[in-house]
Design an enzyme around this catalytic site. Structure first.
Site, mmCIF file in Angstrom:
data_model
loop_
_atom_site.group_PDB
_atom_site.id
_atom_site.type_symbol
_atom_site.label_atom_id
_atom_site.label_comp_id
_atom_site.label_asym_id
_atom_site.label_seq_id
_atom_site.Cartn_x
_atom_site.Cartn_y
_atom_site.Cartn_z
ATOM 1 N N SER A 1 -91.730 -23.409 71.703
ATOM 2 C CA SER A 1 -91.084 -23.062 70.173
ATOM 3 C C SER A 1 -89.551 -23.686 70.348
ATOM 4 O O SER A 1 -89.035 -23.604 69.425
ATOM 5 C CB SER A 1 -90.607 -21.498 70.814
ATOM 6 O OG SER A 1 -91.564 -20.896 70.033
ATOM 7 N N LYS B 1 -88.914 -25.706 67.410
ATOM 8 C CA LYS B 1 -88.457 -24.961 66.132
ATOM 9 C C LYS B 1 -87.215 -25.487 65.898
ATOM 10 O O LYS B 1 -86.582 -25.466 64.834
ATOM 11 C CB LYS B 1 -88.662 -23.652 66.265
ATOM 12 C CG LYS B 1 -90.114 -22.832 66.347
ATOM 13 C CD LYS B 1 -90.211 -21.464 66.896
ATOM 14 C CE LYS B 1 -91.605 -21.228 66.663
ATOM 15 N NZ LYS B 1 -92.025 -20.026 67.752
ATOM 16 N N TYR C 1 -97.744 -28.218 62.954
ATOM 17 C CA TYR C 1 -97.139 -27.249 63.854
ATOM 18 C C TYR C 1 -97.413 -26.932 65.255
ATOM 19 O O TYR C 1 -96.798 -27.064 66.191
ATOM 20 C CB TYR C 1 -97.093 -25.414 63.143
ATOM 21 C CG TYR C 1 -96.584 -24.629 64.129
ATOM 22 C CD1 TYR C 1 -95.262 -24.471 64.278
ATOM 23 C CD2 TYR C 1 -97.382 -23.736 64.764
ATOM 24 C CE1 TYR C 1 -94.756 -23.280 65.084
ATOM 25 C CE2 TYR C 1 -97.003 -22.673 65.592
ATOM 26 C CZ TYR C 1 -95.697 -22.536 65.756
ATOM 27 O OH TYR C 1 -95.153 -21.634 66.718
ATOM 28 N N TYR D 1 -86.180 -14.618 70.952
ATOM 29 C CA TYR D 1 -87.050 -13.454 70.564
ATOM 30 C C TYR D 1 -86.419 -12.226 70.655
ATOM 31 O O TYR D 1 -85.188 -11.706 70.502
ATOM 32 C CB TYR D 1 -88.395 -13.450 71.132
ATOM 33 C CG TYR D 1 -88.908 -14.650 71.253
ATOM 34 C CD1 TYR D 1 -89.180 -15.501 69.913
ATOM 35 C CD2 TYR D 1 -89.284 -15.592 72.555
ATOM 36 C CE1 TYR D 1 -89.756 -16.808 70.193
ATOM 37 C CE2 TYR D 1 -89.501 -16.806 72.494
ATOM 38 C CZ TYR D 1 -89.727 -17.599 71.206
ATOM 39 O OH TYR D 1 -90.271 -18.813 71.659
ATOM 40 N N VAL E 1 -92.384 -20.949 75.233
ATOM 41 C CA VAL E 1 -93.758 -20.296 76.231
ATOM 42 C C VAL E 1 -93.995 -21.440 77.244
ATOM 43 O O VAL E 1 -94.761 -21.017 78.055
ATOM 44 C CB VAL E 1 -94.737 -19.851 75.141
ATOM 45 C CG1 VAL E 1 -94.373 -18.367 74.884
ATOM 46 C CG2 VAL E 1 -95.732 -20.747 74.525
HETATM 47 N N1 GLN Z 1 -97.162 -22.677 70.126
HETATM 48 C C1 GLN Z 1 -96.694 -21.176 70.343
HETATM 49 C C2 GLN Z 1 -97.210 -20.387 69.409
HETATM 50 O O1 GLN Z 1 -97.407 -20.678 68.180
HETATM 51 C C3 GLN Z 1 -95.300 -21.266 70.638
HETATM 52 C C4 GLN Z 1 -94.487 -19.917 70.579
HETATM 53 C C5 GLN Z 1 -93.325 -19.907 71.510
HETATM 54 O O2 GLN Z 1 -92.925 -20.811 72.340
HETATM 55 N N2 GLN Z 1 -92.720 -18.847 71.726
HETATM 56 O O3 GLN Z 1 -97.481 -19.316 69.613
#
Ligand code: GLN
Length: 306
Positions: free
Chosen positions: A60, A63, A188, A240, A258
């Site tokens: 993430s 992002k 993505y 989050y 994650v």
């Molecule tokens: N690739 C992960 C997902 O789409 C990314 C989520 C994350 O790092 N919180 O669930």
């Protein structure tokens, strides 16, 4: 500050979390790792300790990179037409928040729905696919030409990414996304599977902390207003549904992934990158956040306190 000591103080906390395994390839990572890198803007140097040069999936934290890239290319106001800036209080892959809110766009770019939306705004450019543009920009902003795609992780995400597919089709069905869903999801999943180190993330944090200027060559990469907006979003939504908890005890704009990464930007002072795979229930690195709390106290970088 003695980063080796911070690693020693916090490594045992890796026992308190769980490595992400909803993406099977991520579940294979050795949990007992902690790496820290700190870019000091005033001294213009970077120090590191522990597993700071181990490569792991950015997940993430991509992002942030993609948001910066799209805002730079299209202009911030053209991106904020498509994605909001609100915290959700829901997990990062929730579809429910958009339903409850009857939202006209995903609530912010750091939850999966918002990130997929932002990624879908990238058009082929100069013969380069959206992912080629993203990885090129990632290498530049992280000052790390070795960033590469991990195809095993990408395939694992692609095979098991049905929640993300649901989010993207929900966006399309509700007129929030206009691009090709399959192509946007592929981009993505690839952006999440880029391999970085804690050092690359400290460099990324340093560009944000330095208001969009790369401190290693003093060249501007993103406008100040984009860097400022991004740090604000990191403060309110970067971790989050636990963002508020950590804003109050750490107080440094931070984004997690994650894969176990954390990237922080202490305005005008430091970029920080941390890697430690075991996660809390919200998807944030447990030992990493504990180390970050110690660093924030020691360096006095809590933006609400100093
Ligand atoms: N690739 C992960 C997902 O789409 C990314 C989520 C994350 O790092 N919180 O669930």
């Amino acid at each position: 500050m003695d980063l080796k000591q911070v690693v020693d103080n916090n490594l045992a906390k890796t026992n308190l979390g769980k490595v992400a395994n909803y993406i099977p390839a991520l579940g294979k990572v050795d949990p007992k790792q902690l790496g820290i890198a700190v870019y000091d803007l005033n001294k213009d140097n970077i120090t590191n300790a522990g597993n700071a040069d181990v490569r792991f999936a950015i997940e993430s934290i991509s992002k942030v990179i993609v948001f910066l890239y799209v805002a730079k290319q299209l202009g911030l106001s053209n991106v904020t037409k498509h994605v909001g800036a609100r915290q959700t209080g829901f997990p990062f892959n929730s579809i429910l928040n958009m339903e409850i809110e009857k939202a006209h766009y995903p609530l912010n770019p750091f939850i999966n729905a918002g990130a997929i939306e932002v990624t879908s705004l990238i058009q082929p450019y100069n013969g380069k696919s959206p992912f080629d543009q993203i990885i090129q920009f990632a290498r530049e902003i992280c000052h790390d030409p070795q960033i590469s795609l991990n195809s095993e992780i990408f395939e694992s995400e692609d095979r098991t990414g049905d929640t993300d597919r649901s989010l993207a089709y929900y966006l399309k069905a509700n007129n929030m996304m206009h691009a090709d869903v399959t192509a946007s999801l592929t981009t993505y999943f690839k952006q999440c599977s880029m391999m970085v180190t804690a050092i690359s993330l400290a460099n990324l944090g340093a560009v944000l902390a330095n208001n969009g200027i790369k401190p290693w060559d003093n060249k501007r990469l993103v406008p100040t207003e984009v860097a400022t907006y991004t740090k604000s979003l990191m403060t309110t939504t970067g971790l989050y549904n636990e963002s508020g908890t950590y804003s109050s005890i750490i107080g440094v704009p931070t984004k997690s992934g994650v894969g176990g990464g954390l990237m922080s930007a202490a305005p005008n002072r430091f970029g920080i990158g941390i890697f430690s795979p075991p996660l809390d229930n919200a998807g944030n690195s447990v030992a990493g956040l504990s180390a970050l709390e110690e660093i924030s106290n020691e360096l006095k970088i809590d933006i609400f306190q100093y």
